[in-house]
Motif scaffolding. Structure first.
Motif, short mmCIF file in Angstrom:
data_model
loop_
_atom_site.label_atom_id
_atom_site.label_comp_id
_atom_site.label_asym_id
_atom_site.label_seq_id
_atom_site.Cartn_x
_atom_site.Cartn_y
_atom_site.Cartn_z
N LEU A 31 3.41 4.82 -0.14
CA LEU A 31 3.18 3.78 -1.13
C LEU A 31 3.17 4.34 -2.55
CD1 LEU A 31 0.49 1.37 0.34
CD2 LEU A 31 2.73 0.75 -0.53
N LEU A 32 2.53 5.48 -2.72
CA LEU A 32 2.47 6.09 -4.04
C LEU A 32 3.83 6.57 -4.52
CD1 LEU A 32 -0.90 8.01 -3.92
CD2 LEU A 32 -0.33 5.97 -5.23
N ASP A 33 4.67 7.01 -3.59
CA ASP A 33 6.04 7.38 -3.97
C ASP A 33 6.81 6.17 -4.50
OD1 ASP A 33 5.74 10.04 -3.33
OD2 ASP A 33 6.67 9.85 -1.34
N ALA A 34 6.59 5.03 -3.85
CA ALA A 34 7.29 3.81 -4.25
C ALA A 34 6.64 3.14 -5.46
CB ALA A 34 7.33 2.83 -3.08
N HIS A 35 5.31 3.31 -5.62
CA HIS A 35 4.56 2.64 -6.68
C HIS A 35 3.61 3.63 -7.36
CE1 HIS A 35 5.96 -1.21 -5.10
NE2 HIS A 35 5.71 -0.71 -3.90
N PRO A 36 4.12 4.53 -8.16
CA PRO A 36 3.26 5.55 -8.79
C PRO A 36 2.17 4.96 -9.69
CG PRO A 36 5.51 5.70 -9.61
CD PRO A 36 5.51 4.68 -8.52
N GLN A 37 2.33 3.74 -10.15
CA GLN A 37 1.33 3.11 -10.99
C GLN A 37 0.03 2.82 -10.22
OE1 GLN A 37 4.18 1.69 -9.99
NE2 GLN A 37 3.88 -0.46 -9.49
N TRP A 38 0.05 2.90 -8.92
CA TRP A 38 -1.14 2.66 -8.09
C TRP A 38 -1.98 3.92 -7.89
CZ3 TRP A 38 1.38 -0.52 -3.55
CH2 TRP A 38 1.82 -1.75 -4.05
N ALA A 39 -1.57 5.02 -8.47
CA ALA A 39 -2.26 6.30 -8.27
C ALA A 39 -3.72 6.25 -8.67
CB ALA A 39 -1.54 7.41 -9.03
N SER A 40 -4.08 5.40 -9.59
CA SER A 40 -5.48 5.33 -10.03
C SER A 40 -6.38 4.62 -9.02
CB SER A 40 -5.57 4.64 -11.39
OG SER A 40 -5.14 3.30 -11.29
N VAL A 41 -5.80 3.89 -8.08
CA VAL A 41 -6.61 3.15 -7.11
C VAL A 41 -6.49 3.66 -5.68
CG1 VAL A 41 -6.70 1.04 -8.48
CG2 VAL A 41 -4.85 1.36 -6.84
N ILE A 42 -5.56 4.57 -5.43
CA ILE A 42 -5.39 5.14 -4.09
C ILE A 42 -5.69 6.63 -4.16
CG2 ILE A 42 -3.79 5.61 -2.20
CD1 ILE A 42 -2.30 3.08 -2.93
N GLU A 43 -6.72 7.04 -3.45
CA GLU A 43 -7.10 8.46 -3.44
C GLU A 43 -6.31 9.19 -2.37
OE1 GLU A 43 -10.90 11.31 -2.33
OE2 GLU A 43 -11.18 9.14 -2.50
N VAL A 44 -5.72 10.30 -2.75
CA VAL A 44 -4.96 11.12 -1.81
C VAL A 44 -5.51 12.54 -1.89
CG1 VAL A 44 -2.68 11.99 -1.18
CG2 VAL A 44 -2.91 9.72 -2.16
N ARG A 45 -5.84 13.07 -0.74
CA ARG A 45 -6.35 14.44 -0.68
C ARG A 45 -5.23 15.39 -0.32
NH1 ARG A 45 -11.69 12.94 2.81
NH2 ARG A 45 -12.61 11.59 1.23
N ARG A 46 -5.50 16.67 -0.55
CA ARG A 46 -4.53 17.71 -0.21
C ARG A 46 -4.32 17.74 1.30
NH1 ARG A 46 -5.21 24.03 -0.50
NH2 ARG A 46 -6.42 23.40 1.26
N ARG A 47 -3.08 17.90 1.71
CA ARG A 47 -2.78 17.98 3.14
C ARG A 47 -3.10 19.35 3.69
NH1 ARG A 47 3.03 15.74 4.41
NH2 ARG A 47 2.22 15.97 6.49
N ARG A 48 -3.60 19.40 4.91
CA ARG A 48 -3.89 20.67 5.57
C ARG A 48 -2.65 21.29 6.17
NH1 ARG A 48 -9.11 19.03 9.08
NH2 ARG A 48 -10.09 17.83 7.43
N SER A 49 -1.74 20.44 6.63
CA SER A 49 -0.52 20.94 7.27
C SER A 49 0.69 20.27 6.65
CB SER A 49 -0.54 20.67 8.77
OG SER A 49 -0.57 19.27 9.01
N ALA A 50 1.83 20.83 6.89
CA ALA A 50 3.07 20.29 6.32
C ALA A 50 3.59 19.20 7.15
CB ALA A 50 4.13 21.37 6.26
#
Length: 50
Positions: A31-50
């Motif tokens: 979703l963030l890739d498609a809608h970067p303007q939503w970054a302030s409302v969607i929290e994404v943490r660092r991934r542990r694995s690839a």
């Protein structure tokens, strides 16, 4: 994102294909890739694995 998944489950009691808890983080990133303007409302943490 988790709240969105739960709302979809509640609205569609018979289930929605592919709505697995294991994929919430992946859908959030998608979703963030498609809608970067939503970054302030969607929290994404660092991934542990690839």
């Amino acid at each position: 994102m988790k709240a969105l998944f739960e709302a979809l489950r509640w609205r569609h009691p018979h289930g929605v294909k592919g709505l697995n808890n294991n994929y919430t983080a992946l859908y959030a990133r998608r979703l963030l890739d498609a809608h970067p303007q939503w970054a302030s409302v969607i929290e994404v943490r660092r991934r542990r694995s690839a």
